[in-house]
Design an enzyme around this catalytic site. Structure first.
Site, PDB file in Angstrom:
ATOM      1  CE  LYS A 197       5.202  -7.950  -9.434  1.00 27.65           C
ATOM      2  NZ  LYS A 197       3.906  -7.721  -8.572  1.00 27.65           N
TER       3      LYS A 197
ATOM      4  N   GLY B 157       3.565   1.564  -2.183  1.00 28.59           N
ATOM      5  CA  GLY B 157       4.168   1.639  -3.429  1.00 28.59           C
ATOM      6  C   GLY B 157       3.538   2.602  -4.399  1.00 28.59           C
ATOM      7  CD  GLN B 158       4.935   4.704 -10.154  1.00 31.79           C
ATOM      8  OE1 GLN B 158       5.400   3.727 -10.474  1.00 31.79           O
ATOM      9  NE2 GLN B 158       5.599   5.903 -10.569  1.00 31.79           N
TER      10      GLN B 158
ATOM     11  CE1 TYR C  34       8.314  -6.327  -9.117  1.00 34.73           C
ATOM     12  CE2 TYR C  34       9.095  -5.853 -11.293  1.00 34.73           C
ATOM     13  CZ  TYR C  34       8.318  -5.651 -10.322  1.00 34.73           C
ATOM     14  OH  TYR C  34       7.067  -4.657 -10.476  1.00 34.73           O
TER      15      TYR C  34
ATOM     16  N   GLY D 204       0.585  -1.369  -0.089  1.00 36.39           N
ATOM     17  CA  GLY D 204       0.183   0.003  -0.073  1.00 36.39           C
ATOM     18  C   GLY D 204       0.770   1.215   0.048  1.00 36.39           C
TER      19      GLY D 204
END
Length: 318
Positions: free
Chosen positions: A142, A61-62, A138, A59
């Site tokens: 994902k 993050g960008q 990363y 929450g």
């Protein structure tokens, strides 16, 4: 550091606008199968809520900050410096959320990324379905999220949805260690210093998107009827540009702006494995995705927004 931040998102429940209902149960026999997935006891599904609560992991993050107003993740470059922590946040955190979604009949949205592709993927453009062999923790995490969500959808009818975002450009949050973050920092440097040192080559073309388009795509995707979806994970696109192209567009507003290039080997290597463009034809066909911002509009909006933010901060300081 906390594995995840949970932020309440009530704004989407106001004025009749909803993002997604966590209390909606789209599958009836889930609890009969849960012992195969999770040995813990399950409870009955919560009653439907008129104003459902929505949780966002990451929450701070960008993306999470903006969504909480209208994920705390380790991004691509920073994640390579601490693989164990990145795995804990992006994989262990995912499984915690998957468990909750299954146990409580939740609908689940998980963002994915341009970084889910690798050197063996088509690059110009990359389709929704192709070989995915990312070379960052990363990206690997994902892909793991995409496949786990799809697996649980087919096995337990979990309403899992996922969007692969390009580089997302926002004035509200500062760069946080992503490979595409130069495209945010360059606007701050242009206005504050008149000069930007870029860590990518001037011809490095990558997919990008304005934060407003990103938020709107997320909401529209979650509101789309499930019968319209042919996939559980979609590419979404808006534009693709190079550092030099965005610099040239900035010079239309700030003619004296200068950019020097000092490629960082780690970030440049990551960028060279990523797609040049996204093929988002399935998102456009299935649920009507159309971006609003092109490069010209993005640059104009970012310069004005960053300037207004800097002016406001300066006024507060005095």
């Amino acid at each position: 550091m906390r594995v995840s931040m949970l932020a309440r998102l009530d704004l989407f429940c106001q004025g009749g606008l909803r993002m997604w209902s966590l209390s909606r149960c789209g599958f009836s026999c889930i609890h009969g199968h849960m012992s195969r997935w999770n040995s813990s006891e399950t409870s009955s599904a919560p009653p439907a809520q008129e104003n459902p609560r929505v949780l966002i992991t990451g929450g701070l993050g960008q993306l999470g900050v903006g969504l909480a107003q209208v994920l705390s993740a380790l991004l691509s470059a920073v994640g390579e410096d601490n693989v164990a922590l990145a795995r804990k946040i992006n994989v262990t955190g995912l499984h915690n959320v998957l468990d909750l979604a299954l146990e409580n009949c939740l609908r689940l949205f998980v963002p994915s990324t341009i970084g889910a592709f690798g050197l063996s993927s088509p690059r110009d453009p990359v389709p929704d379905l192709c070989v995915q062999r990312p070379r960052t923790i990363y990206g690997v995490s994902k892909v793991h999220a995409e496949l786990m969500g799809e697996y649980l959808h087919h096995k337990y009818e979990l309403d899992f949805r996922c969007l692969r975002y390009p580089g997302v450009i926002s004035f509200k949050t500062l760069p946080g260690g992503g490979t595409t973050d130069y495209a945010v920092q360059i606007f701050h440097d242009a206005l504050r210093k008149g000069h930007h040192e870029c860590y990518l080559r001037p011809d490095t073309r990558l997919p990008m998107m304005h934060i407003s388009d990103c938020h709107r795509a997320t909401v529209e995707f979650m509101q789309a009827p499930e019968c319209q979806l042919s996939l559980r994970t979609y590419n979404i696109a808006a534009m693709s540009f190079t550092p030099e192209e965005v610099a040239q567009e900035i010079r239309k507003h700030l003619p004296q702006f200068k950019v020097t290039y000092n490629p960082d080997p780690a970030r440049q290597t990551i960028a060279d494995t990523w797609p040049v463009r996204f093929d988002d034809s399935n998102a456009r066909k299935d649920w009507g995705w159309v971006p609003v911002f092109g490069l010209e509009d993005l640059v104009s909006d970012m310069l004005h927004s960053v300037w207004d933010k800097c002016s406001f901060t300066s006024q507060l300081a005095h």
